[in-house]
Design a protein around this motif. Structure first.
Motif, PDB file in Angstrom:
ATOM      1  N   PHE A 197       0.845  -1.195   0.000  1.00 47.67           N
ATOM      2  CA  PHE A 197       0.000   0.000   0.000  1.00 47.67           C
ATOM      3  C   PHE A 197       0.880   1.245   0.000  1.00 47.67           C
ATOM      4  O   PHE A 197       1.901   1.295   0.687  1.00 47.67           O
ATOM      5  CB  PHE A 197      -0.898  -0.026   1.232  1.00 47.67           C
ATOM      6  CG  PHE A 197      -1.644   1.251   1.514  1.00 47.67           C
ATOM      7  CD1 PHE A 197      -2.652   1.683   0.675  1.00 47.67           C
ATOM      8  CD2 PHE A 197      -1.344   1.998   2.641  1.00 47.67           C
ATOM      9  CE1 PHE A 197      -3.353   2.850   0.949  1.00 47.67           C
ATOM     10  CE2 PHE A 197      -2.033   3.170   2.923  1.00 47.67           C
ATOM     11  CZ  PHE A 197      -3.036   3.592   2.078  1.00 47.67           C
ATOM     12  N   SER A 198       0.480   2.264  -0.741  1.00 45.99           N
ATOM     13  CA  SER A 198       1.232   3.513  -0.775  1.00 45.99           C
ATOM     14  C   SER A 198       0.279   4.675  -0.984  1.00 45.99           C
ATOM     15  O   SER A 198      -0.509   4.693  -1.933  1.00 45.99           O
ATOM     16  CB  SER A 198       2.266   3.490  -1.910  1.00 45.99           C
ATOM     17  OG  SER A 198       3.005   4.701  -1.957  1.00 45.99           O
ATOM     18  N   ASN A 199       0.338   5.653  -0.059  1.00 46.40           N
ATOM     19  CA  ASN A 199      -0.541   6.815  -0.146  1.00 46.40           C
ATOM     20  C   ASN A 199       0.195   8.001   0.473  1.00 46.40           C
ATOM     21  O   ASN A 199       0.574   7.964   1.646  1.00 46.40           O
ATOM     22  CB  ASN A 199      -1.852   6.539   0.597  1.00 46.40           C
ATOM     23  CG  ASN A 199      -2.832   7.697   0.520  1.00 46.40           C
ATOM     24  OD1 ASN A 199      -2.675   8.689   1.226  1.00 46.40           O
ATOM     25  ND2 ASN A 199      -3.856   7.554  -0.313  1.00 46.40           N
ATOM     26  N   GLU A 200       0.418   9.054  -0.287  1.00 47.15           N
ATOM     27  CA  GLU A 200       1.205  10.192   0.172  1.00 47.15           C
ATOM     28  C   GLU A 200       0.583  10.870   1.390  1.00 47.15           C
ATOM     29  O   GLU A 200       1.281  11.251   2.329  1.00 47.15           O
ATOM     30  CB  GLU A 200       1.376  11.209  -0.955  1.00 47.15           C
ATOM     31  CG  GLU A 200       2.319  10.757  -2.057  1.00 47.15           C
ATOM     32  CD  GLU A 200       2.556  11.842  -3.093  1.00 47.15           C
ATOM     33  OE1 GLU A 200       2.114  12.997  -2.865  1.00 47.15           O
ATOM     34  OE2 GLU A 200       3.181  11.540  -4.121  1.00 47.15           O
ATOM     35  N   THR A 257      -9.344   0.818   1.484  1.00 55.09           N
ATOM     36  CA  THR A 257      -9.596  -0.583   1.837  1.00 55.09           C
ATOM     37  C   THR A 257      -8.393  -1.442   1.434  1.00 55.09           C
ATOM     38  O   THR A 257      -8.497  -2.408   0.704  1.00 55.09           O
ATOM     39  CB  THR A 257     -10.883  -1.118   1.176  1.00 55.09           C
ATOM     40  OG1 THR A 257     -11.913  -0.132   1.236  1.00 55.09           O
ATOM     41  CG2 THR A 257     -11.377  -2.368   1.895  1.00 55.09           C
ATOM     42  N   ALA A 258      -7.230  -1.033   1.948  1.00 58.06           N
ATOM     43  CA  ALA A 258      -5.991  -1.730   1.608  1.00 58.06           C
ATOM     44  C   ALA A 258      -5.944  -3.131   2.203  1.00 58.06           C
ATOM     45  O   ALA A 258      -5.295  -4.028   1.661  1.00 58.06           O
ATOM     46  CB  ALA A 258      -4.786  -0.925   2.090  1.00 58.06           C
ATOM     47  N   VAL A 259      -6.641  -3.311   3.327  1.00 60.17           N
ATOM     48  CA  VAL A 259      -6.703  -4.618   3.974  1.00 60.17           C
ATOM     49  C   VAL A 259      -8.141  -4.915   4.351  1.00 60.17           C
ATOM     50  O   VAL A 259      -8.987  -4.016   4.373  1.00 60.17           O
ATOM     51  CB  VAL A 259      -5.801  -4.680   5.233  1.00 60.17           C
ATOM     52  CG1 VAL A 259      -4.344  -4.452   4.860  1.00 60.17           C
ATOM     53  CG2 VAL A 259      -6.240  -3.656   6.276  1.00 60.17           C
ATOM     54  N   LEU A 260      -8.409  -6.170   4.671  1.00 56.60           N
ATOM     55  CA  LEU A 260      -9.763  -6.610   5.006  1.00 56.60           C
ATOM     56  C   LEU A 260      -9.781  -7.097   6.451  1.00 56.60           C
ATOM     57  O   LEU A 260      -9.352  -8.215   6.746  1.00 56.60           O
ATOM     58  CB  LEU A 260     -10.196  -7.730   4.051  1.00 56.60           C
ATOM     59  CG  LEU A 260     -11.653  -8.190   4.056  1.00 56.60           C
ATOM     60  CD1 LEU A 260     -11.946  -8.971   2.774  1.00 56.60           C
ATOM     61  CD2 LEU A 260     -11.985  -9.078   5.254  1.00 56.60           C
ATOM     62  N   PRO A 261     -10.231  -6.266   7.392  1.00 51.51           N
ATOM     63  CA  PRO A 261     -10.288  -6.690   8.796  1.00 51.51           C
ATOM     64  C   PRO A 261     -11.389  -7.726   8.999  1.00 51.51           C
ATOM     65  O   PRO A 261     -12.450  -7.643   8.374  1.00 51.51           O
ATOM     66  CB  PRO A 261     -10.596  -5.396   9.537  1.00 51.51           C
ATOM     67  CG  PRO A 261     -11.380  -4.587   8.551  1.00 51.51           C
ATOM     68  CD  PRO A 261     -10.786  -4.919   7.197  1.00 51.51           C
ATOM     69  N   ILE A 262     -11.136  -8.689   9.875  1.00 51.19           N
ATOM     70  CA  ILE A 262     -12.135  -9.737  10.129  1.00 51.19           C
ATOM     71  C   ILE A 262     -12.587  -9.718  11.585  1.00 51.19           C
ATOM     72  O   ILE A 262     -13.764  -9.546  11.872  1.00 51.19           O
ATOM     73  CB  ILE A 262     -11.593 -11.117   9.724  1.00 51.19           C
ATOM     74  CG1 ILE A 262     -11.230 -11.104   8.232  1.00 51.19           C
ATOM     75  CG2 ILE A 262     -12.628 -12.215  10.008  1.00 51.19           C
ATOM     76  CD1 ILE A 262     -10.534 -12.355   7.744  1.00 51.19           C
TER      77      ILE A 262
END
Length: 560
Positions: free
Chosen positions: A485-488, A522-527
């Motif tokens: 993931f990359s976001n300035e 939504t870089a990851v999916l929390p469960i």
């Protein structure tokens, strides 16, 4: 000694034992000791006898026992037994002296005074130079493989610059001024830094490591400074630890030995516990069959221990490969699963559905961060909206059908059941078929770290009680940023939070960053947010979990 630590949360310190063992017949389970840094009372001493072998299960081979390379619970459990950092975490979640007998904090400068009775397992003195070398080795851009936790030392002045090749080693804010004094200079005042020195990435390494790059792969070449030393390592089979006679607090170590099995079948592990081949069964390095938890609640109510911990179970999307290089497709997959059904019908351990990334219990400005900043708005389960987003994302990618998608997870019955439940939901709610692949732990970890996946199972436990421990891992090119993931804007918010001591500004930045990570990208999916589930023998005392679920058994004992 002055110390400030944010590390104490979660009312989760249980006297159980997250240690799983796995071999052999019955042990000499007769042993006692002082708990943590406490002294035993006369009445306690009367119930205890020194000695005994503690048996636990690691579930799998530790991927690395080099503190610079370790990044998982399995390796960490062993490292916490055989190494000692400057500080250690006690049963109340506080940082207390270990290899350092005291320290003084003055703004962004900390001076650690090492104890003069600290020795390596071969009898050599443990010095401040051993810590300076170890920390700079982690940051050294020439170190290969690149240490995944290098960013945890970016708190040091010029630590990040050195790691990026923009400064030299001499400029890094750690220096041994003599054999027993370590001077540390931080980029900014960091209230929880002393607590961080208990983490395995900050542990010292013996000078022999400088000439033997494979020192951590064999019991005969591992020289350590902790409560135990390694005396046998049958790879992919078992590990044996023996009490370290050179340990500075050996009088508080009660077990003669610790035997660690590597059993990956949860049913086998439970059977071994029930037949007295294990003294503990369950998390963090073992696993109980989820379908047996309701049964165990009735049959072994006094031995089954369930507690909340500051950790999260999640799936990570590879943000750089198809189809998950599209944010709408990622969000569609995240919105289309029923987390409550997973914890109610699959995991069965009292877990809490997760819609954010920072776990409950982690402190915020004046109360737990999750209470100040709800995660309810990040990912709202909505099948209709998920279908719409999937259609829009496919259109943006020019797809008429999605490419083949594979979900990978490490071996384990629980991971398999969760994967099956979630892929069934994707099939039913989105009409998408996802292949599931189980991999051996070392292979899986390498594939996930190197980005050789589309969706992968993951988990994260807090290293200290601050949202930073959950959020700085996602800055661009961080060692544990397996999502790629990359976001300035995200990077800017985290950098600002590290540079200020204004807690309100920090928490506001964390909330904005988490919204980017979970809501916008939504870089990851929390469960779900973890609980620790384990079985502990009634006569096993003095074990405890810290806030993130790590097990501490160095001062545990068997009651008569």
């Amino acid at each position: 000694m002055k110390r400030k630590s944010l590390l104490l949360i979660l009312t989760l310190i249980v006297v159980l034992g997250t240690v799983l063992a796995g071999c052999g017949g019955k042990t000499e389970n007769k042993n006692e000791a002082s708990k943590g840094t406490e002294q035993t009372t006369d009445s306690e001493t009367a119930k205890v006898s020194k000695g005994g072998t503690f048996r636990m299960n690691l579930h799998s081979e530790p991927p690395s026992l080099d503190p610079a390379q370790a990044q998982d619970n399995t390796s960490g459990t062993v490292l916490n037994a055989i190494f000692a950092g400057l500080a250690e975490i006690d049963k109340d979640g506080k940082a207390v002296p270990a290899a350092a007998e005291s320290w003084e904090e003055n703004g962004n400068k900390i001076t650690f005074h090492l104890r003069k009775d600290g020795k390596w397992s071969n009898g050599d003195p443990v010095t401040a130079h051993d810590f300076e070398y170890a920390w700079k080795h982690v940051l050294d851009p020439k170190t290969q493989p690149a240490p995944p936790y290098a960013y945890q030392l970016f708190y040091l002045k010029n630590g990040e610059s050195y790691n990026q090749g923009k400064a030299d080693a001499a400029s890094v804010g750690v220096k041994a001024t003599d054999d027993y004094t370590l001077e540390v200079e931080l980029e900014n005042p960091t209230p929880y830094f002393v607590s961080l020195t208990s983490f395995y990435t900050y542990m010292p390494v013996h000078k022999s490591a400088q000439t033997n790059p494979k020192w951590a792969a064999d019991a005969n070449t591992i020289i350590s400074n902790g409560a135990f030393k390694m005396t046998a390592w049958q790879h992919n089979g078992s590990i044996e630890l023996t009490k370290n006679e050179n340990y500075f607090a050996q009088d508080k170590v009660n077990f003669d030995k610790v035997q660690m099995a590597m059993i990956d079948a949860s049913a086998t592990e439970l059977s071994m516990y029930q037949t007295n081949q294990l003294d503990y069964s369950g998390a963090p390095t073992g696993e109980l069959p989820t379908d047996q938890i309701p049964v165990l609640k009735k049959s072994l109510p006094d031995e089954l221990k369930i507690q909340g911990i500051a950790s999260i179970y999640y799936y990570v999307f590879n943000n750089t490969v198809e189809p998950f290089d599209n944010a709408k497709i990622r969000k569609a997959f995240a919105m289309s699963i029923d987390r409550q059904q997973i914890v109610d019908k699959v995991t069965l351990g009292g877990q809490i559905p997760a819609y954010g990334f920072v776990s409950p219990g982690i402190m915020g400005e004046s109360k737990p961060f999750r209470e100040e900043h709800s995660d309810a708005e990040y990912i709202k389960p909505d099948v209709a909206e998920a279908k719409k987003l999937l259609e829009e994302g496919m259109k943006e990618k020019g797809y008429t059908t999605l490419p083949q998608i594979t979900l990978i997870h490490n071996q384990g019955d629980g991971h398999k059941k969760i994967a099956q439940a979630i892929t069934d939901m994707w099939k039913q709610n989105l009409g998408v078929t996802v292949k599931v692949e189980s991999q051996e732990w070392g292979v899986f970890l390498k594939n996930r770290t190197n980005g050789n996946y589309q969706i992968a199972r993951s988990g994260w436990g807090a290293d200290y009680s601050d949202p930073m421990t959950f959020l700085d891992m996602w800055v661009t090119k961080a060692g544990n940023n397996d999502a790629k993931f990359s976001n300035e804007e995200y990077d800017k918010l985290i950098k600002e939070a590290k540079a200020t001591s204004d807690n309100k500004v920090r928490m506001d930045n964390f909330a904005k960053a988490e919204k980017i990570l979970m809501g916008d990208s939504t870089a990851v999916l929390p469960i779900y947010y973890y609980t620790s589930v384990g079985l502990v023998k009634p006569n096993l005392k003095g074990l405890f979990h810290d806030f993130n679920g790590s097990i501490h058994f160095n001062n545990a004992y068997f009651e008569k």
